[in-house]
Design a protein around this motif. Structure first.
Motif, PDB file in Angstrom:
ATOM      1  N   LEU A 186     -28.615  35.568 -27.809  1.00  0.00           N
ATOM      2  CA  LEU A 186     -28.325  34.648 -26.712  1.00  0.00           C
ATOM      3  C   LEU A 186     -29.170  34.968 -25.489  1.00  0.00           C
ATOM      4  CD1 LEU A 186     -24.415  34.500 -26.806  1.00  0.00           C
ATOM      5  CD2 LEU A 186     -26.067  33.158 -28.091  1.00  0.00           C
ATOM      6  N   VAL A 196     -29.543  27.633 -28.311  1.00  0.00           N
ATOM      7  CA  VAL A 196     -28.698  28.276 -27.316  1.00  0.00           C
ATOM      8  C   VAL A 196     -28.948  27.552 -25.997  1.00  0.00           C
ATOM      9  CG1 VAL A 196     -28.125  30.396 -26.092  1.00  0.00           C
ATOM     10  CG2 VAL A 196     -28.832  30.498 -28.492  1.00  0.00           C
ATOM     11  N   VAL A 203     -23.754  27.345 -28.337  1.00  0.00           N
ATOM     12  CA  VAL A 203     -24.527  27.979 -29.407  1.00  0.00           C
ATOM     13  C   VAL A 203     -24.367  27.107 -30.651  1.00  0.00           C
ATOM     14  CG1 VAL A 203     -24.819  30.056 -30.799  1.00  0.00           C
ATOM     15  CG2 VAL A 203     -24.120  30.251 -28.405  1.00  0.00           C
TER      16      VAL A 203
END
Length: 315
Positions: free
Chosen positions: A55, A69, A12
Protein backbone atom coordinates in the motif's frame (compact mmCIF):
# COMPACT_ATOMS: atom_id res chain seq x y z
CA UNK A 1 -18.72 3.75 16.92
CA UNK A 2 -17.54 3.49 13.31
CA UNK A 3 -17.94 6.69 11.27
CA UNK A 4 -20.70 7.02 8.65
CA UNK A 5 -19.86 5.32 5.34
CA UNK A 6 -19.32 7.74 2.47
CA UNK A 7 -16.58 7.53 -0.13
CA UNK A 8 -13.65 5.43 1.06
CA UNK A 9 -10.43 7.14 2.05
CA UNK A 10 -8.40 4.12 0.90
CA UNK A 11 -9.59 1.51 -1.60
CA UNK A 12 -7.62 -1.67 -2.31
CA UNK A 13 -8.83 -3.61 -5.33
CA UNK A 14 -7.61 -7.05 -6.48
CA UNK A 15 -4.17 -6.72 -4.87
CA UNK A 16 -1.85 -9.55 -5.92
CA UNK A 17 1.77 -9.91 -4.78
CA UNK A 18 3.94 -12.75 -6.04
CA UNK A 19 7.57 -13.83 -6.00
CA UNK A 20 8.81 -15.74 -9.02
CA UNK A 21 5.24 -16.53 -10.00
CA UNK A 22 4.31 -17.80 -6.53
CA UNK A 23 1.42 -15.85 -4.99
CA UNK A 24 1.88 -14.52 -1.47
CA UNK A 25 -1.09 -12.12 -1.55
CA UNK A 26 -3.88 -13.42 -3.78
CA UNK A 27 -6.54 -10.90 -4.67
CA UNK A 28 -7.23 -8.76 -1.61
CA UNK A 29 -10.01 -6.16 -1.64
CA UNK A 30 -10.94 -3.81 1.19
CA UNK A 31 -11.75 -0.19 1.95
CA UNK A 32 -10.81 2.11 4.81
CA UNK A 33 -12.99 5.09 5.69
CA UNK A 34 -12.02 8.42 7.23
CA UNK A 35 -11.88 8.33 11.00
CA UNK A 36 -12.07 4.56 11.47
CA UNK A 37 -9.65 1.98 12.84
CA UNK A 38 -9.33 -0.89 10.39
CA UNK A 39 -7.32 -3.98 11.36
CA UNK A 40 -5.55 -6.58 9.23
CA UNK A 41 -5.33 -9.76 11.32
CA UNK A 42 -3.89 -13.23 10.88
CA UNK A 43 -1.09 -15.64 11.67
CA UNK A 44 2.51 -14.96 10.71
CA UNK A 45 2.87 -15.40 6.97
CA UNK A 46 -0.77 -14.57 6.22
CA UNK A 47 0.26 -11.55 4.13
CA UNK A 48 -0.57 -8.72 6.55
CA UNK A 49 2.73 -6.84 6.56
CA UNK A 50 3.34 -7.52 2.86
CA UNK A 51 -0.04 -5.98 2.07
CA UNK A 52 0.72 -2.94 4.22
CA UNK A 53 4.10 -2.44 2.54
CA UNK A 54 2.53 -2.71 -0.91
CA UNK A 55 0.00 0.00 0.00
CA UNK A 56 2.94 2.29 0.74
CA UNK A 57 4.85 1.38 -2.40
CA UNK A 58 7.42 -0.42 -0.26
CA UNK A 59 7.02 -4.01 -1.47
CA UNK A 60 10.32 -5.88 -1.91
CA UNK A 61 12.08 -5.29 -5.22
CA UNK A 62 11.67 -8.94 -6.16
CA UNK A 63 7.89 -8.77 -5.74
CA UNK A 64 5.49 -8.52 -8.67
CA UNK A 65 2.56 -6.34 -7.58
CA UNK A 66 -0.72 -5.85 -9.42
CA UNK A 67 -4.11 -4.38 -8.55
CA UNK A 68 -5.18 -0.90 -7.56
CA UNK A 69 -4.52 1.13 -4.41
CA UNK A 70 -6.47 4.39 -4.39
CA UNK A 71 -6.32 7.26 -1.90
CA UNK A 72 -9.31 9.62 -2.23
CA UNK A 73 -10.02 7.91 -5.55
CA UNK A 74 -6.58 8.49 -7.07
CA UNK A 75 -3.56 6.16 -7.26
CA UNK A 76 -1.16 6.44 -4.33
CA UNK A 77 2.06 8.20 -5.32
CA UNK A 78 5.44 8.64 -3.57
CA UNK A 79 4.44 12.25 -2.87
CA UNK A 80 1.59 10.98 -0.67
CA UNK A 81 3.97 9.27 1.77
CA UNK A 82 4.75 11.40 4.78
CA UNK A 83 2.13 13.99 3.87
CA UNK A 84 -1.13 12.10 3.33
CA UNK A 85 -0.02 8.63 4.45
CA UNK A 86 2.23 7.98 7.45
CA UNK A 87 3.83 4.74 8.59
CA UNK A 88 4.61 3.38 12.04
CA UNK A 89 6.96 0.37 11.73
CA UNK A 90 7.38 -2.57 14.10
CA UNK A 91 10.67 -1.30 15.53
CA UNK A 92 10.37 2.27 16.81
CA UNK A 93 14.13 2.68 17.12
CA UNK A 94 14.61 1.93 13.41
CA UNK A 95 12.26 4.79 12.52
CA UNK A 96 14.37 7.34 14.38
CA UNK A 97 17.82 8.60 13.45
CA UNK A 98 20.33 7.80 16.22
CA UNK A 99 22.37 10.97 15.54
CA UNK A 100 19.62 13.58 15.83
CA UNK A 101 17.54 14.70 18.79
CA UNK A 102 13.92 13.63 18.64
CA UNK A 103 12.41 17.10 18.27
CA UNK A 104 14.95 17.94 15.56
CA UNK A 105 13.79 14.94 13.53
CA UNK A 106 10.17 16.02 13.72
CA UNK A 107 11.08 19.61 12.85
CA UNK A 108 13.03 18.42 9.80
CA UNK A 109 10.02 16.39 8.65
CA UNK A 110 7.75 19.42 9.05
CA UNK A 111 10.10 21.62 7.07
CA UNK A 112 10.47 19.14 4.22
CA UNK A 113 6.75 18.31 3.97
CA UNK A 114 5.05 21.58 4.90
CA UNK A 115 7.76 24.06 3.91
CA UNK A 116 7.67 25.93 7.24
CA UNK A 117 10.59 27.95 8.61
CA UNK A 118 12.85 26.69 11.39
CA UNK A 119 10.96 28.37 14.24
CA UNK A 120 7.50 27.33 13.06
CA UNK A 121 8.65 23.78 12.35
CA UNK A 122 10.24 23.40 15.78
CA UNK A 123 7.07 24.71 17.44
CA UNK A 124 4.96 22.20 15.48
CA UNK A 125 7.32 19.39 16.46
CA UNK A 126 7.13 20.28 20.14
CA UNK A 127 3.32 20.43 20.04
CA UNK A 128 3.13 17.02 18.39
CA UNK A 129 5.48 15.49 20.96
CA UNK A 130 3.62 17.13 23.85
CA UNK A 131 0.34 15.73 22.48
CA UNK A 132 1.75 12.21 22.94
CA UNK A 133 2.77 12.98 26.53
CA UNK A 134 6.52 13.31 26.00
CA UNK A 135 8.13 15.76 28.42
CA UNK A 136 10.30 18.56 26.93
CA UNK A 137 13.50 16.95 28.24
CA UNK A 138 12.59 13.68 26.49
CA UNK A 139 11.79 15.53 23.27
CA UNK A 140 15.24 17.12 23.39
CA UNK A 141 17.00 13.78 23.93
CA UNK A 142 18.53 11.32 21.47
CA UNK A 143 16.45 8.18 20.78
CA UNK A 144 18.85 5.81 22.57
CA UNK A 145 18.26 7.73 25.81
CA UNK A 146 14.52 6.98 25.78
CA UNK A 147 12.63 3.92 26.97
CA UNK A 148 10.80 1.73 24.46
CA UNK A 149 7.46 3.29 25.33
CA UNK A 150 8.85 6.82 24.99
CA UNK A 151 10.37 6.01 21.61
CA UNK A 152 7.03 4.64 20.47
CA UNK A 153 5.37 7.90 21.52
CA UNK A 154 7.98 9.82 19.53
CA UNK A 155 7.26 7.68 16.45
CA UNK A 156 3.52 8.31 16.82
CA UNK A 157 4.23 12.05 16.98
CA UNK A 158 6.48 11.75 13.91
CA UNK A 159 3.71 9.96 12.01
CA UNK A 160 1.05 12.54 12.91
CA UNK A 161 3.03 15.79 12.85
CA UNK A 162 2.18 16.56 9.20
CA UNK A 163 -1.53 15.79 9.53
CA UNK A 164 -1.85 12.65 7.37
CA UNK A 165 -5.19 11.24 6.28
CA UNK A 166 -4.09 7.65 6.93
CA UNK A 167 -1.67 6.07 9.41
CA UNK A 168 -0.44 2.54 8.65
CA UNK A 169 0.81 0.90 11.87
CA UNK A 170 2.54 -2.45 11.32
CA UNK A 171 2.69 -4.35 14.64
CA UNK A 172 3.48 -1.03 16.37
CA UNK A 173 3.81 -2.48 19.90
CA UNK A 174 5.79 -5.67 19.26
CA UNK A 175 8.69 -4.77 21.59
CA UNK A 176 6.54 -3.50 24.48
CA UNK A 177 5.23 -5.24 27.59
CA UNK A 178 1.43 -5.73 27.85
CA UNK A 179 0.78 -2.63 29.96
CA UNK A 180 2.78 -0.31 27.73
CA UNK A 181 1.31 -1.99 24.66
CA UNK A 182 -2.22 -1.11 25.76
CA UNK A 183 -1.28 2.45 26.64
CA UNK A 184 0.46 3.03 23.32
CA UNK A 185 -2.44 1.57 21.30
CA UNK A 186 -4.91 3.72 23.23
CA UNK A 187 -2.74 6.77 22.61
CA UNK A 188 -2.38 5.96 18.92
CA UNK A 189 -6.11 5.50 18.47
CA UNK A 190 -6.93 8.69 20.38
CA UNK A 191 -4.34 10.82 18.57
CA UNK A 192 -5.53 9.57 15.18
CA UNK A 193 -9.12 10.35 16.14
CA UNK A 194 -8.14 13.83 17.34
CA UNK A 195 -6.29 14.46 14.06
CA UNK A 196 -9.15 13.07 11.97
CA UNK A 197 -6.90 10.36 10.53
CA UNK A 198 -7.87 6.78 9.73
CA UNK A 199 -5.73 4.06 11.30
CA UNK A 200 -4.83 0.84 9.49
CA UNK A 201 -3.59 -1.49 12.23
CA UNK A 202 -1.62 -4.58 11.20
CA UNK A 203 -1.47 -7.09 14.04
CA UNK A 204 -1.83 -10.70 15.16
CA UNK A 205 -3.26 -9.56 18.52
CA UNK A 206 -6.99 -10.31 18.43
CA UNK A 207 -7.63 -8.81 21.86
CA UNK A 208 -6.05 -5.53 20.74
CA UNK A 209 -8.32 -5.60 17.70
CA UNK A 210 -11.35 -6.27 19.90
CA UNK A 211 -10.55 -3.24 22.08
CA UNK A 212 -9.37 -0.74 19.49
CA UNK A 213 -10.67 -1.49 15.97
CA UNK A 214 -13.97 -0.71 14.28
CA UNK A 215 -13.65 -3.25 11.46
CA UNK A 216 -11.26 -6.11 10.77
CA UNK A 217 -10.13 -8.25 7.86
CA UNK A 218 -8.88 -11.71 8.86
CA UNK A 219 -6.23 -12.95 6.40
CA UNK A 220 -5.28 -16.52 5.67
CA UNK A 221 -2.79 -17.70 3.03
CA UNK A 222 -2.82 -14.35 1.30
CA UNK A 223 -6.59 -13.95 1.10
CA UNK A 224 -9.31 -12.41 3.24
CA UNK A 225 -11.22 -15.12 5.10
CA UNK A 226 -13.61 -12.74 6.84
CA UNK A 227 -14.18 -8.98 6.87
CA UNK A 228 -16.66 -6.93 8.83
CA UNK A 229 -17.42 -5.03 12.03
CA UNK A 230 -15.26 -6.22 14.91
CA UNK A 231 -18.22 -6.97 17.15
CA UNK A 232 -19.49 -9.48 14.56
CA UNK A 233 -16.19 -10.87 13.30
CA UNK A 234 -14.86 -11.54 16.80
CA UNK A 235 -18.18 -11.81 18.61
CA UNK A 236 -19.85 -14.32 16.28
CA UNK A 237 -17.27 -15.35 13.67
CA UNK A 238 -18.63 -16.77 10.45
CA UNK A 239 -15.39 -18.22 9.05
CA UNK A 240 -13.98 -21.41 10.62
CA UNK A 241 -10.50 -19.87 10.51
CA UNK A 242 -11.63 -16.90 12.62
CA UNK A 243 -13.24 -19.29 15.10
CA UNK A 244 -10.03 -21.34 15.24
CA UNK A 245 -7.92 -18.24 15.94
CA UNK A 246 -10.22 -17.21 18.78
CA UNK A 247 -10.28 -20.72 20.23
CA UNK A 248 -6.48 -20.73 20.33
CA UNK A 249 -6.32 -17.66 22.56
CA UNK A 250 -5.12 -18.42 26.12
CA UNK A 251 -7.72 -17.64 28.76
CA UNK A 252 -7.50 -16.80 32.43
CA UNK A 253 -8.21 -19.56 34.92
CA UNK A 254 -6.57 -22.46 33.07
CA UNK A 255 -5.68 -25.29 35.49
CA UNK A 256 -2.04 -25.52 36.52
CA UNK A 257 0.13 -27.27 33.92
CA UNK A 258 -2.78 -27.61 31.51
CA UNK A 259 -2.01 -27.52 27.80
CA UNK A 260 -2.39 -24.17 26.09
CA UNK A 261 -4.91 -24.09 23.26
CA UNK A 262 -3.35 -24.28 19.80
CA UNK A 263 -4.49 -24.01 16.21
CA UNK A 264 -3.53 -27.39 14.78
CA UNK A 265 -1.47 -27.66 11.64
CA UNK A 266 0.37 -24.92 9.79
CA UNK A 267 -0.52 -22.42 7.06
CA UNK A 268 0.16 -23.68 3.55
CA UNK A 269 3.39 -22.85 1.80
CA UNK A 270 2.81 -20.08 -0.78
CA UNK A 271 1.98 -21.63 -4.11
CA UNK A 272 0.86 -24.92 -2.57
CA UNK A 273 -2.73 -24.11 -1.64
CA UNK A 274 -4.27 -26.56 -4.12
CA UNK A 275 -7.64 -26.23 -5.82
CA UNK A 276 -9.87 -26.16 -2.75
CA UNK A 277 -10.12 -23.87 0.26
CA UNK A 278 -6.65 -23.10 1.63
CA UNK A 279 -7.87 -23.71 5.19
CA UNK A 280 -9.56 -27.04 4.42
CA UNK A 281 -6.64 -29.25 5.60
CA UNK A 282 -6.86 -27.64 9.07
CA UNK A 283 -10.62 -27.10 9.24
CA UNK A 284 -12.72 -29.45 11.41
CA UNK A 285 -15.83 -28.58 9.37
CA UNK A 286 -14.33 -29.19 5.91
CA UNK A 287 -16.35 -31.25 3.46
CA UNK A 288 -15.49 -32.76 0.10
CA UNK A 289 -16.64 -29.51 -1.51
CA UNK A 290 -14.13 -27.54 0.57
CA UNK A 291 -11.25 -29.71 -0.64
CA UNK A 292 -12.46 -29.54 -4.23
CA UNK A 293 -13.47 -25.90 -4.80
CA UNK A 294 -11.97 -22.63 -3.60
CA UNK A 295 -14.83 -20.62 -2.05
CA UNK A 296 -15.47 -17.14 -3.33
CA UNK A 297 -16.47 -14.28 -1.02
CA UNK A 298 -20.10 -13.94 -0.01
CA UNK A 299 -22.05 -11.65 2.31
CA UNK A 300 -23.22 -13.32 5.53
CA UNK A 301 -24.75 -11.59 8.55
CA UNK A 302 -23.27 -8.20 7.77
CA UNK A 303 -19.77 -9.30 6.87
CA UNK A 304 -17.85 -10.72 3.89
CA UNK A 305 -16.79 -14.35 4.23
CA UNK A 306 -14.86 -16.74 1.99
CA UNK A 307 -16.28 -20.08 3.11
CA UNK A 308 -18.58 -22.76 1.72
CA UNK A 309 -20.18 -23.27 5.15
CA UNK A 310 -20.18 -19.91 6.97
CA UNK A 311 -21.67 -19.73 10.47
CA UNK A 312 -22.08 -23.49 10.43
CA UNK A 313 -21.62 -23.86 14.19
CA UNK A 314 -24.16 -21.15 14.91
CA UNK A 315 -26.94 -22.54 12.71
Amino acid sequence: MPPPRTNPLLAVDALHISFGGVGAVRGIDFEVYAGEVFALVGESGAGKSLTARALLGMAPRTAAVSGRVLLHGAPVTPADLGRRIARIPQDALSALSPVHRVEDQLALSVRSVQGLGRREARAAARRALADTGLAPEAAAAYPHALSGGMRQRAVIALALVNGPDLVVADEPTTALDPDRRERVLTLLRERCAAAGAALLLVTHDLEAVRRHADRAAVLYAGRIAELGPVERVLGRPAAPYTRALLAALPTAGLPHRSRLPVLAGAPPVPGATGEGCAFAPRCPDATALCHREDPGPRTVDGRRVACHHPLREAV
